[in-house]
Write an enzyme that holds these catalytic residues in place. Sequence first.
Site, PDB file in Angstrom:
ATOM      1  N   ARG A  69      17.291 -14.078   3.309  1.00 53.78           N
ATOM      2  CA  ARG A  69      18.205 -13.041   3.723  1.00 53.78           C
ATOM      3  C   ARG A  69      18.390 -13.486   5.224  1.00 53.78           C
ATOM      4  O   ARG A  69      17.567 -13.675   5.769  1.00 53.78           O
ATOM      5  CB  ARG A  69      17.614 -11.794   3.398  1.00 53.78           C
ATOM      6  N   TYR A  74       6.779 -14.510   6.035  1.00 52.07           N
ATOM      7  CA  TYR A  74       7.370 -13.518   6.947  1.00 52.07           C
ATOM      8  C   TYR A  74       6.107 -13.380   7.925  1.00 52.07           C
ATOM      9  O   TYR A  74       5.377 -12.939   7.564  1.00 52.07           O
ATOM     10  CB  TYR A  74       7.951 -12.083   6.245  1.00 52.07           C
ATOM     11  N   ARG A  82      21.058  -0.324   8.961  1.00 51.49           N
ATOM     12  CA  ARG A  82      20.585   0.418  10.109  1.00 51.49           C
ATOM     13  C   ARG A  82      21.482   0.175  11.046  1.00 51.49           C
ATOM     14  O   ARG A  82      22.222  -0.609  11.257  1.00 51.49           O
ATOM     15  CB  ARG A  82      19.000   0.063  10.446  1.00 51.49           C
ATOM     16  N   ARG A 119       0.811  -1.139  -0.119  1.00 50.12           N
ATOM     17  CA  ARG A 119      -0.097   0.114   0.022  1.00 50.12           C
ATOM     18  C   ARG A 119       0.865   1.078  -0.252  1.00 50.12           C
ATOM     19  O   ARG A 119       1.859   1.111   0.030  1.00 50.12           O
ATOM     20  CB  ARG A 119      -0.881  -0.086   1.091  1.00 50.12           C
ATOM     21  N   ARG A 133       2.195   8.949   4.963  1.00 56.74           N
ATOM     22  CA  ARG A 133       1.005   9.270   5.900  1.00 56.74           C
ATOM     23  C   ARG A 133       1.043  10.965   5.621  1.00 56.74           C
ATOM     24  O   ARG A 133       2.208  11.636   5.450  1.00 56.74           O
ATOM     25  CB  ARG A 133       1.623   8.944   7.446  1.00 56.74           C
ATOM     26  N   ASP A 147       5.293 -11.504  11.843  1.00 56.20           N
ATOM     27  CA  ASP A 147       5.945 -10.747  12.969  1.00 56.20           C
ATOM     28  C   ASP A 147       5.419 -11.561  14.479  1.00 56.20           C
ATOM     29  O   ASP A 147       4.670 -12.653  14.132  1.00 56.20           O
ATOM     30  CB  ASP A 147       5.125  -9.670  13.222  1.00 56.20           C
ATOM     31  N   GLU A 176      23.904  -2.972  11.662  1.00 58.78           N
ATOM     32  CA  GLU A 176      22.985  -4.178  10.842  1.00 58.78           C
ATOM     33  C   GLU A 176      23.513  -4.279   9.574  1.00 58.78           C
ATOM     34  O   GLU A 176      23.327  -3.500   8.677  1.00 58.78           O
ATOM     35  CB  GLU A 176      21.652  -4.254  11.198  1.00 58.78           C
TER      36      GLU A 176
END
Length: 376
Positions: free
Chosen positions: A252, A351, A282, A175, A179, A353, A303
């Site tokens: 990965r 994937y 990051r 999407r 914002r 969470d 990272e």
Amino acid sequence: MKKNRFLIVGAGFTGAVIAERLSKKQDCEIVIIDERNHIGGNCHTKRDDETGVMVHTYGPHIFNTDNRKVWEYINQFCEMVPFVNRVKTVYNGKVYSMPINLHTINQFFSKTFNPKEAQNFIETLGDKTITEPCNFEEQALKFIGKELYEAFFYGYTKKQWGCEPSELPASILKRLPVRFNYNDNYYNTQLQGIPRNGYTDIFEKMLDNPCIDVRLNTHFSYEGDTLDYDHIFYTGPIDAFFGYKYGRLSYRTVYFESNIVSGDYQGNPVINYADATVPYTRVHEHKHFTPWENHDKTIYFKEFSKETSEADIPYYPKRLSKDLEMLELYQNEVKKLTNFSFLGRLATYRYMDMHHVIGEALELMETDNYLRNETT
């Protein structure tokens, strides 16, 4: 009456939830094994010896969900301290707010747009020639145009996935990642927090039952470990279970370079580095995940992302077309098995969470018949 005996392969959230629910609902024997030397999987936390900072060993984990049931379940085992993850991104020598929001747009384009003006402006940037995006790059260009895509998505995505964004499926960017207000909360979910005493403490409480036998540094063997159990819950890599007979699914993985300094290193929990010329994706500074604590020293991690080798821990399934074809072959093999359940991120090659993993395990325990003591 003979007790049911269950084997759970993997001591991450999937395995821990299954073990906890089974142990509460019936008189049974549960063995949970894990190849690592600790419980908690990739959610494992521990205090750094030198700094005293609670470190997320395998990278940052901020618990967030809209699922009230999952939230209430996890809060049985911890005090979840409210936490808002405010991520920053460095690009071309400047620091921006992420996800892209009204502040990011105004800063990047040197404007003072209100929400409606910003929305109208972004619509003019999108590539109108792309009607049905065929890949990640086209999806981003259709949504936000070339400038924002190249600044915040191209370099970061290439480093994270190890390939051109045009090789990735469009579904990764589902999407519009923008914002049109100043909300810089990284997540859209209503319930967000970090456990006060870390994640490992949660796992210790979940598995604290005399009928649960946790065996670490233990490798799963299909030939040797299945005969003595009524049911096996497998949460490891699906391709590894079948000896990679159809090949290895692509993942990965990440690795870290840690440093300790005095004071405060970057002033924020997570800062992304979007430039392709910066080798790491990051930097996370873990003292900022526990703002209720005070530490004189700080530990931070750079990272890096790379392709997963045989010796690496898989993190992110790439799910390219060749992977999905191979996955179907493995899933057909799963259907031939009896008394097995494959679930979790690695066993289903999705994937997921933390809240997805917990929700899936809770649903399985509620809807299937493992909680009924039927073995005699």
